[in-house]
Design a protein around this motif. Structure first.
Motif, PDB file in Angstrom:
ATOM      1  N   GLY A  64       0.814  -1.215   0.000  1.00  0.00           N
ATOM      2  CA  GLY A  64       0.000   0.000   0.000  1.00  0.00           C
ATOM      3  C   GLY A  64       0.843   1.258   0.000  1.00  0.00           C
ATOM      4  N   ALA A  65       1.937   1.225   0.771  1.00  0.00           N
ATOM      5  CA  ALA A  65       2.830   2.385   0.810  1.00  0.00           C
ATOM      6  C   ALA A  65       3.464   2.631  -0.551  1.00  0.00           C
ATOM      7  N   LEU A  66       3.790   1.554  -1.265  1.00  0.00           N
ATOM      8  CA  LEU A  66       4.380   1.696  -2.600  1.00  0.00           C
ATOM      9  C   LEU A  66       3.402   2.354  -3.575  1.00  0.00           C
ATOM     10  N   ILE A  67       2.117   2.085  -3.399  1.00  0.00           N
ATOM     11  CA  ILE A  67       1.112   2.715  -4.262  1.00  0.00           C
ATOM     12  C   ILE A  67       1.161   4.234  -4.082  1.00  0.00           C
ATOM     13  N   ASN A  68       1.117   4.686  -2.818  1.00  0.00           N
ATOM     14  CA  ASN A  68       1.173   6.130  -2.551  1.00  0.00           C
ATOM     15  C   ASN A  68       2.491   6.739  -3.024  1.00  0.00           C
ATOM     16  N   TYR A  69       3.588   6.052  -2.740  1.00  0.00           N
ATOM     17  CA  TYR A  69       4.915   6.532  -3.137  1.00  0.00           C
ATOM     18  C   TYR A  69       4.992   6.678  -4.658  1.00  0.00           C
ATOM     19  N   LEU A  75       3.423  11.521 -10.425  1.00  0.00           N
ATOM     20  CA  LEU A  75       2.466  12.591 -10.714  1.00  0.00           C
ATOM     21  C   LEU A  75       3.010  13.964 -10.320  1.00  0.00           C
ATOM     22  N   GLY A  76       3.779  14.032  -9.225  1.00  0.00           N
ATOM     23  CA  GLY A  76       4.346  15.302  -8.797  1.00  0.00           C
ATOM     24  C   GLY A  76       3.415  16.097  -7.895  1.00  0.00           C
ATOM     25  N   ARG A  77       3.965  17.112  -7.261  1.00  0.00           N
ATOM     26  CA  ARG A  77       3.236  17.898  -6.254  1.00  0.00           C
ATOM     27  C   ARG A  77       2.010  18.629  -6.824  1.00  0.00           C
ATOM     28  N   PRO A  78       2.116  19.334  -7.955  1.00  0.00           N
ATOM     29  CA  PRO A  78       0.924  20.059  -8.446  1.00  0.00           C
ATOM     30  C   PRO A  78      -0.269  19.142  -8.685  1.00  0.00           C
ATOM     31  N   VAL A  79      -0.042  17.983  -9.290  1.00  0.00           N
ATOM     32  CA  VAL A  79      -1.141  17.061  -9.586  1.00  0.00           C
ATOM     33  C   VAL A  79      -1.702  16.476  -8.297  1.00  0.00           C
ATOM     34  N   ILE A  80      -0.813  16.102  -7.372  1.00  0.00           N
ATOM     35  CA  ILE A  80      -1.258  15.515  -6.100  1.00  0.00           C
ATOM     36  C   ILE A  80      -2.142  16.498  -5.337  1.00  0.00           C
ATOM     37  N   TYR A  81      -1.748  17.767  -5.307  1.00  0.00           N
ATOM     38  CA  TYR A  81      -2.546  18.758  -4.576  1.00  0.00           C
ATOM     39  C   TYR A  81      -3.854  19.078  -5.305  1.00  0.00           C
ATOM     40  N   ARG A  82      -3.839  19.037  -6.626  1.00  0.00           N
ATOM     41  CA  ARG A  82      -5.097  19.236  -7.347  1.00  0.00           C
ATOM     42  C   ARG A  82      -6.053  18.075  -7.081  1.00  0.00           C
ATOM     43  N   SER A 102       1.168  15.772   6.304  1.00  0.00           N
ATOM     44  CA  SER A 102       2.151  14.711   6.109  1.00  0.00           C
ATOM     45  C   SER A 102       3.451  15.265   5.541  1.00  0.00           C
ATOM     46  N   GLU A 103       3.370  16.266   4.641  1.00  0.00           N
ATOM     47  CA  GLU A 103       4.584  16.886   4.098  1.00  0.00           C
ATOM     48  C   GLU A 103       5.355  17.629   5.182  1.00  0.00           C
ATOM     49  N   CYS A 104       4.626  18.323   6.050  1.00  0.00           N
ATOM     50  CA  CYS A 104       5.263  19.050   7.145  1.00  0.00           C
ATOM     51  C   CYS A 104       5.978  18.075   8.075  1.00  0.00           C
ATOM     52  N   PHE A 105       5.324  16.965   8.371  1.00  0.00           N
ATOM     53  CA  PHE A 105       5.935  15.948   9.222  1.00  0.00           C
ATOM     54  C   PHE A 105       7.205  15.411   8.567  1.00  0.00           C
ATOM     55  N   PHE A 106       7.157  15.198   7.260  1.00  0.00           N
ATOM     56  CA  PHE A 106       8.309  14.672   6.532  1.00  0.00           C
ATOM     57  C   PHE A 106       9.461  15.669   6.546  1.00  0.00           C
ATOM     58  N   PRO A 130       4.713  12.350   0.741  1.00  0.00           N
ATOM     59  CA  PRO A 130       5.863  13.262   0.686  1.00  0.00           C
ATOM     60  C   PRO A 130       7.169  12.544   0.379  1.00  0.00           C
ATOM     61  N   ALA A 131       7.278  11.275   0.743  1.00  0.00           N
ATOM     62  CA  ALA A 131       8.486  10.521   0.382  1.00  0.00           C
ATOM     63  C   ALA A 131       8.581  10.396  -1.136  1.00  0.00           C
ATOM     64  N   GLY A 132       7.458  10.138  -1.788  1.00  0.00           N
ATOM     65  CA  GLY A 132       7.460  10.069  -3.244  1.00  0.00           C
ATOM     66  C   GLY A 132       7.670  11.426  -3.889  1.00  0.00           C
ATOM     67  N   LEU A 133       7.048  12.461  -3.316  1.00  0.00           N
ATOM     68  CA  LEU A 133       7.204  13.817  -3.865  1.00  0.00           C
ATOM     69  C   LEU A 133       8.662  14.268  -3.802  1.00  0.00           C
ATOM     70  N   SER A 134       9.361  13.877  -2.736  1.00  0.00           N
ATOM     71  CA  SER A 134      10.771  14.274  -2.589  1.00  0.00           C
ATOM     72  C   SER A 134      11.714  13.327  -3.330  1.00  0.00           C
ATOM     73  N   ARG A 135      11.137  12.314  -3.986  1.00  0.00           N
ATOM     74  CA  ARG A 135      11.914  11.308  -4.725  1.00  0.00           C
ATOM     75  C   ARG A 135      12.957  10.641  -3.834  1.00  0.00           C
ATOM     76  N   MET A 136      12.512  10.284  -2.640  1.00  0.00           N
ATOM     77  CA  MET A 136      13.354   9.554  -1.702  1.00  0.00           C
ATOM     78  C   MET A 136      13.811   8.241  -2.335  1.00  0.00           C
ATOM     79  N   HIS A 137      15.053   7.831  -2.065  1.00  0.00           N
ATOM     80  CA  HIS A 137      15.588   6.587  -2.617  1.00  0.00           C
ATOM     81  C   HIS A 137      14.672   5.425  -2.244  1.00  0.00           C
ATOM     82  N   LEU A 138      14.314   4.611  -3.245  1.00  0.00           N
ATOM     83  CA  LEU A 138      13.323   3.557  -3.029  1.00  0.00           C
ATOM     84  C   LEU A 138      13.781   2.533  -1.992  1.00  0.00           C
TER      85      LEU A 138
END
Length: 218
Positions: A64-69, A75-82, A102-106, A130-138
């Motif tokens: 499930g976490a991989l789906i969100n990541y 998709l990137g931040r603009p699409v996610i927020y839209r 969640s982004e603030c926590f990250f 936010p881990a996916g948005l920041s392109r954290m190492h998989l």
């Protein structure tokens, strides 16, 4: 949602545990308390294996976490927020405020937040975004996610396997186990999250002190 939870409670096996925890860790709201504590309670009664319950639940949480990541990464931040501002997102109990939280926590806790965040109610399900948005190492993301999800699943399994049967011997159904778990899991999660943060601060302090002592004096 009530009908889905009732179905899960009446059909708990390893596949249902995996599917339930995959959904719980994705963007679809579903309580982990409806899966692991009742399954652990069943393991206490000999119907399941407690170690397999934790392992399968953790694998589901990773999926499930991989789906969100993946969604956030591609998709990137603009699409996610839209998407967070749409009516469909609100039906899933997701909005701009929850994503920003969640982004603030990250940002505040760094990459380790993918571990700590799994123990924090209201952050746990969305910390992968936010881990996916920041392109954290998989690889690092999966390591911390597995550790955090595993720790949370152990907490819930402990509730269902030992604590609830010991403190509440009158509990005789998976539904009652879920109700008790809902009452106590958040308190335990906050407590463990606090302990983890304190331990990490202590370790960082020790490493920093060790490095300062090794620096040559002039």
């Amino acid at each position: 949602m009530g009908e889905i939870i009732a179905w899960v409670l009446n059909h708990l096996n390893y596949w249902v545990i995996f599917l339930g925890m995959t959904i719980e860790s994705s963007f679809i709201p579903f309580p982990s308390e409806a899966v692991i504590p009742p399954a652990a309670w069943m393991a206490n009664n000999g119907a399941l294996n407690i170690f397999l319950v934790v392992i399968v639940a953790t694998l589901g949480a990773d999926a499930g976490a991989l789906i969100n990541y993946g969604l956030a990464y591609y998709l990137g931040r603009p699409v996610i927020y839209r998407l967070a501002d749409t009516r469909w997102a609100k039906l899933l109990l997701i909005d701009r405020e929850s994503v920003e939280k969640s982004e603030c926590f990250f940002r505040h806790h760094g990459v380790i937040s993918t571990l700590i965040g799994r123990l924090v109610p209201g952050v746990r399900q969305l910390i992968s975004i936010p881990a996916g948005l920041s392109r954290m190492h998989l690889g690092k993301f999966m390591l911390y996610t597995t550790l955090g999800a595993g720790a949370w699943n152990i907490v819930l399994a402990f509730l269902g396997f030992y604590l609830i049967p010991t403190l509440f011997p009158s509990v005789t159904t998976p539904e009652q186990v879920m109700e008790k778990a809902n009452k106590y899991s958040h308190i335990i999660g906050y407590a463990i999250g606090g302990v983890v943060i304190v331990v990490l601060i202590y370790l960082i302090y020790k490493v920093a002190s060790h490095k300062s002592k090794k620096q040559p004096t002039t």
